[in-house]
Structure formats: C-alpha cells, structure tokens
Design a protein around this motif. Structure first.
Motif, mmCIF file in Angstrom:
data_model
loop_
_atom_site.group_PDB
_atom_site.id
_atom_site.type_symbol
_atom_site.label_atom_id
_atom_site.label_comp_id
_atom_site.label_asym_id
_atom_site.label_seq_id
_atom_site.Cartn_x
_atom_site.Cartn_y
_atom_site.Cartn_z
ATOM 1 N N PRO B 99 0.839 -1.206 0.000
ATOM 2 C CA PRO B 99 0.000 0.000 0.000
ATOM 3 C C PRO B 99 0.876 1.259 0.000
ATOM 4 O O PRO B 99 1.828 1.364 0.768
ATOM 5 C CB PRO B 99 -0.789 -0.107 1.299
ATOM 6 N N GLN B 100 0.563 2.162 -0.913
ATOM 7 C CA GLN B 100 1.385 3.355 -1.072
ATOM 8 C C GLN B 100 0.838 4.529 -0.276
ATOM 9 O O GLN B 100 -0.373 4.697 -0.169
ATOM 10 C CB GLN B 100 1.464 3.722 -2.557
ATOM 11 N N ASN B 101 1.766 5.327 0.257
ATOM 12 C CA ASN B 101 1.428 6.568 0.958
ATOM 13 C C ASN B 101 0.407 6.369 2.071
ATOM 14 O O ASN B 101 -0.433 7.218 2.315
ATOM 15 C CB ASN B 101 0.894 7.616 -0.022
ATOM 16 N N SER B 102 0.458 5.189 2.712
ATOM 17 C CA SER B 102 -0.457 5.013 3.835
ATOM 18 C C SER B 102 0.303 5.411 5.099
ATOM 19 O O SER B 102 1.527 5.409 5.135
ATOM 20 C CB SER B 102 -0.954 3.581 3.913
ATOM 21 N N ASN B 103 -0.450 5.761 6.137
ATOM 22 C CA ASN B 103 0.182 6.327 7.323
ATOM 23 C C ASN B 103 0.803 5.287 8.249
ATOM 24 O O ASN B 103 1.655 5.608 9.061
ATOM 25 C CB ASN B 103 -0.848 7.143 8.123
#
Lengths: 272, 410
Positions: B99-103
């Motif tokens: 998952p990209q750019n997840s926190n």
C-alpha cells in the motif's frame, strides 16, 4: 421486456458454443489418433459457433435496452463481454491458423464465463454514477475486453507450447500465433490505458493518479512489453518467451479479477 | 558452435552487465533513501526545465558524438531495453502489493522508500535509465527511414514524451478545491495539504445547483444489526412498481417525490428538506400483509420504515445521484464575467485553469447550498497529450499489422 424473456438467448449461446466445442474436440482427437477428416462436422461446429455469437449479441442488446445504460458497469457484465470476445477471437484464430485445440479451449472458456454469470445472476441495477456517463466509458471497456480476450488466448497458446516442450516434442508453431495475438492485444491494451487516462482527465482532472487499478494496468502493460522486447531480441529462445507470456497473463488476471482480494485495492475508484 | 565466454564488463555488454547495472542502481537507490531519509520530490519550475534540458542534451550528445561507442550502442540496444523494462516492472509490481502513501507503513518500508515508491530515489533512477534507453533507441532508429520505423518512433518516442512531460510537469500542476455558494464569490481554494491557494486570478460564484436522482431503492434490513438482507435484489420505488424482495411481494401504492411526514402519513410538500416517500404494501409468502409509508428522510425531516417482522424492516435508501449541475458565474481579474454550466466529466476552461465539478453538500442532497469544484492548471498537459496521441497511433498500427513473424517461419 423482462430479463426472463431474453435469457433464452444466453442459453442458446451457451448450448451452441458448448456443442461446437465438443464437436471440435472430438474432431481434434480423431484427427490426431485416427487421421480422419470430417468436413460435415466442421461445418456444423462453425455454424454453432456463429449462431452462438449472434444469439449472445441479441442478449446483450436486450440487456442494454432493459438497463438503459451500457451493460459494462459490473464485474459480471465484463465477464459477459469477455466471453463474447474470447469466442470471437478463438474463432478468428481458428480461421487463420486452423488450430483446433486453441479453438476448443477458447470457446470452452467463453462457455465457462457465461456459465458463471448465469449461475450467479447479478441484480439488475440501472443506476450509472455521473462519472461513468462519459463518451470514454464504452471504448475504454470494450478495447480492454478485446485486449483481455486476445491476451487470454495468448496464454492458452503459451500453455499449448509449454506442455509439449516439457514432453520434448515441441515444433515451435505456437510462438507465431502468440506473437500475433500479443502484438494486437498489446495494441488494444495501449488504447485502453490511454483512453482511461484521457477519461480520467475529463472526469477527475487527473490523467494518472497511481490508483491501485492503474498501477496494475501499468504492470500488465509492461509485462507484455517485456515479452515483445524479449521476442524481438531472442527469436530462437522460445521457451523463456512462453514463460513470460504465461506469467504476464497471471498479472493481467490480478489486475482484472484479483483487485478485490488485494489489500491495496480497497481504495480504488474502479469497481472492477 | 560454442561461443567463447566473454569476460564480465567487456563490451559488447549483454544481460549480465545490463542487469548488473540495474541491480547496482537499485541498491544505490535504496541506500540513498536510507541515508537521506527523504522523499524525492519532482523538481519545481525552473529546475524541472533545467533537468529536462540536461537530460535531452545528454541523450543528444551521446547520440551525436559517440554513436559508435560500445556504451552508447549498449544503452540503445535490446539488452538495456529489457533490463530497463524489467527494472520498471519490478518497481511497479512492488507498488501493486505494498500500500502506497499510507500512514501506518512499517519502518523498513518507509526507510527504503517502498511505501512511497513514486517519490523514492530508486524510482527516479529507473525513470532516468528508461529516459536514456528510450531516447537513444528512438534517435538510432530515426536514422533509417521506413514506414515501420515511423511507428517504432510513435511507440517509443510517444512513451518517452508521455513519461517525460508527466514527470517533469508533475510539480507544476496546481490543484485546488473550492467550495462555492450563492451569497458571494469565492476567491481562494485549498490544496490537498489544506493550504490556501492565494489569489487565483479569478473568482467563482454559484448561481444555481440542480441535481437529478435515480428512483430510490427499497431494501430489507436486519432490525438489530442494520445489515442488508436482500442484497442481490434491487427494487426501485416508483409509482405502481411491483416486485419481490426476499420472501416478500412488494407493491407501491402511492409515491411522493417531495414529501414530509406528519404523524403516520406523508404529504406532498415542496419545501427545503422534503424527501421521497412511498406507501407500500408488503405481502409475505405465508399470506401476511403489512402496509405503510416508508421514506429515507433528510437532514431536516425524519424518515420512516416499515416493520415487516420482529427482525426485518423495509427501508428506503437515499436516492443515488443521476447527474448534477452547477450554473456558475466566473469573474476574471480583467473584469470579465462568464456564465458556465459545470457537471461531472464536463469541465470548463478559463485562463489556463480547468474547472471541474467534484461534489456538493451530500448530506443535503438536492437542497445543497454549496457546490464543490476543483481548479486544475497543468501547463505541461499538451505535451503529455502529444505523447498519448503518438501512443494511440502506434497502437493502431500494431493492431492492423500484428506481428512480423509469419507462418513461413514455422
């Protein structure tokens, strides 16, 4: 018209295609093992394949009229288109290369996809969200389904090439068919990708956002690009090429059907 | 005939060297991300144009001054192309699974740049490598003119141009959402980080917002959990509609598009917050009949449901939007005023901005007093489109001609 009134057309297609495939596979085995030709039954198989196609087109037209929107919104509706293009492509491939095994497997996958749809009927939802009411909607989906059908056939070709290879009796015929299917399929894949980008720009203001579906579409595109470049360089090493082709289609299937099982897919704007 | 084994790193380079280059580049990319602990952001104006010019100059220099050098030959050849495609493919497959750019990414993913691949060093290197390979092979093919090479050019340069313009231009894209209303013009939008746009050179005011809905749908839900129990069935509530939901036969006896409930009954009233309501009769397969008003209600008025049994309720879902349209007034800095109709998928262009209909106050639906629009400026877009059009032409050629391998090679 209610769906009950025209489901008959899908049934006709299912039966015609199924029979056509069975006849063709019997002919195939008789040719291989008894070296006999049966002109009459070949014509019957042709007739059944074509009447199945006509019948399913009537079904799609009726469905379109009933829904009052293009039947391309749900995963099940794409399966319907896929089965049409798969049968069409396998038929055309058969006309060009007389490759019976390919015709049989193509038509049988068409039957399988149609059967899945008939066993799991979807609710007839007429609603089409505003973003999908675009001139790009139909071309985007249709070229993708054509690409998927062509590349699905190329996957079957890869398997038909790999099987005899491991039994050490391969003649190398498959890569010619595979190359043609992939070049044409890749062309359609490119159109689908570009149409999607142009559509996204008009509807959402972005031509590319690395939405999970977009990422996977890009993966698929590069995988087939790899095959084309590998073949260009190594005309002789066909087996690696077929292996690339085999795995490229696995990536395509993840892109098309597997998104809902991936954790990254949850935030996609694509429903299929 | 057995080929003599060529020592490593001696020209002409093959797969070993090409993949050694790619792996070295990949490892340095990861290492850089770990050491710097920073995301790579695309160069902003005018650095992007400077980077672009340097890149193009490098490709031209290689091509013009060292066309015969084995390194340049390698860089414009199939081995480099295949390694470049594989490198890129490897990175986007990682993007497809992580998952990209997840926190809440793992530390290791953040540190190596794998949680935000498109803004990592490794991706930047993969892009540069691809620019070089694609650029050089395009130039090399251009020297030999033939129809086939025209389409080779369209496919390769088209991709080069698309990636180049999209990459270099990404930092110049300006994007602001703006909430507009009827009372006064709005001058500023906010970007995705919540920062104000400042003066945009234009102001927008909502003249009128209209929305069209599909007929609302009825569902049977579990009274305790709220789960939909009639999942694979759709029943649209319209005048005189009849159909089945689960074990119930539903018939609409009366339908009001804009209604307000008073006591047990709904009345047709066209007032802010009025919602659709339907008087339905539900007949169970056992013969039991229940009837009454159902309505989805609104932000202002309560809805109503029908109790089919102790655990089953018949409800009306809020109608889905079919289309919505904002009539807007656009004021420019030069003192001009324009009227425009804005709807989804039909943006309006003005002074380099494209204005998109994005949303509205969804809790109020038809009675929304605001409209949410997005203003986008992308000065590099025409270059991206030029690249995409070349790709389309190249693709059409591929579809028409198919592969060069013919039956004769069987």
């Amino acid at each position: 018209m209610k769906p009950d009134d025209f489901t008959i057309f899908a049934n006709i297609s299912l039966i015609s295609w199924g029979l056509s495939g069975i006849i063709m596979s019997i002919l195939f085995f008789r040719e291989v093992f008894a070296d006999k030709k049966h002109k009459f039954w070949v014509i019957v198989a042709h007739f059944l394949a074509i009447s199945g196609l006509i019948s399913i087109i009537i079904f799609v037209v009726e469905l379109w009229l009933l829904l009052d929107r293009p039947p391309m919104r749900t995963l099940g509706e794409t399966r319907l288109w896929y089965s049409i293009f798969l049968v069409l492509v396998s038929y055309l491939v058969y006309l060009k290369w007389k490759y019976k095994a390919l015709f049989v497997s193509g038509i049988m996958f068409g039957v399988l996809f149609l059967l899945i749809n008939m066993l799991h009927p979807e609710a007839l939802n007429k609603n089409l969200p505003p973003a999908l009411q675009s001139a790009w909607f139909i071309p985007h989906v249709v070229v993708y389904m054509i690409a998927y059908a062509l590349l699905g056939m190329s996957w079957l070709v890869a398997i038909f090439g790999l099987l005899p290879y491991f039994r050490k009796q391969w003649k190398g015929r498959e890569t010619v068919i595979a190359d043609n299917l992939v070049y044409i399929g890749f062309g359609f894949l490119t159109l689908g990708l570009v149409f999607g980008a142009l559509w996204a720009k008009e509807a959402w203001g972005n031509y590319w956002t690395w939405d999970p579906k977009e990422t996977w579409a890009m993966i698929t595109w590069f995988a087939y690009m790899l095959y084309i470049h590998y073949r260009f360089r190594h005309n002789k090493n066909k087996i690696t090429a077929l292996l690339i082709l085999f795995f490229a289609f696995i990536l395509l299937i993840i892109c098309w059907l597997g998104m809902q099982y991936l954790s990254v897919g949850a935030n996609s704007v694509h429903t299929y | 005939m057995k080929k003599e084994k060529r020592p490593f790193w001696v020209f002409p380079w093959g797969y070993r060297e090409s993949f050694a280059v790619v792996i070295t580049v990949a490892i340095s990319g990861f290492a850089l991300s770990f050491i710097l602990q920073k995301e790579v952001s695309a160069p902003t104006w005018p650095n992007n144009i400077i980077t672009g010019v340097i890149l193009v100059a490098a490709i031209l220099l290689f091509h013009i001054f060292f066309p015969k050098h084995s390194f340049v030959k390698w860089l414009s050849g199939s081995y480099a192309a295949i390694s470049s495609i594989s490198f890129y493919l490897f990175l986007i497959i990682l993007m497809g699974f992580i998952p990209q750019n997840s926190n809440n990414s793992l530390e290791i993913l953040n540190g190596s740049g794998l949680s935000h691949i498109t803004s990592s060093h490794i991706f930047l290197f993969a892009q540069i490598y691809m620019f070089l390979v694609l650029g050089l092979v395009t130039l090399r093919r251009l020297e030999r003119f033939s129809t086939r090479n025209i389409f080779f050019f369209l496919n390769h340069f088209g991709l080069w141009l698309t990636l180049f313009a999209a990459g270099m231009g990404s930092s110049d894209i300006k994007r602001f959402t703006m909430e507009i209303n009827k009372n006064e013009p709005s001058f500023q939008g906010i970007n995705s980080k919540g920062e104000s746009s400042g003066d945009l050179g234009l102001a927008l005011q909502l003249e009128e917002f209209s929305i069209e809905h599909y007929s609302p749908k009825a569902f049977i839900i579990n009274a305790k959990t709220g789960d939909i129990m009639s999942e694979n069935q759709i029943f649209s509530l319209e005048k005189n509609a009849k159909g089945n939901l689960g074990e119930w036969q539903i018939a609409v006896k009366d339908f009001i598009e804009y209604g307000i409930g008073m006591g047990e009954k709904f009345h047709a009233v066209y007032d802010i917050g009025a919602a659709p309501a339907a008087y339905v009769e539900a007949k169970h397969s056992s013969g039991n009949i229940v009837e009454g008003w159902i309505s989805c209600g609104s932000f202002r008025f309560p809805g109503n449901f029908l109790e089919l049994s102790e655990e089953k309720l018949l409800i009306m879902a809020e109608p889905e939007a079919k289309s919505y349209l904002s009539k807007i007034k656009i004021y420019t800095k030069e003192g001009e005023v324009y009227l425009a109709d804005l709807s989804v998928g039909r943006p309006v262009s003005i002074n380099g901005w494209k204005i998109y209909q994005i949303s509205y106050d969804e809790s109020k639906g038809k009675w929304s007093e605001i409209s949410i629009v997005e203003l986008v400026k992308d000065p590099w877009l025409w270059l991206v489109y030029a690249g995409l059009i070349m790709l389309i032409a190249g693709a059409v050629y591929l579809i028409i001609t198919g592969s060069r391998t013919k039956n004769s090679e069987l």
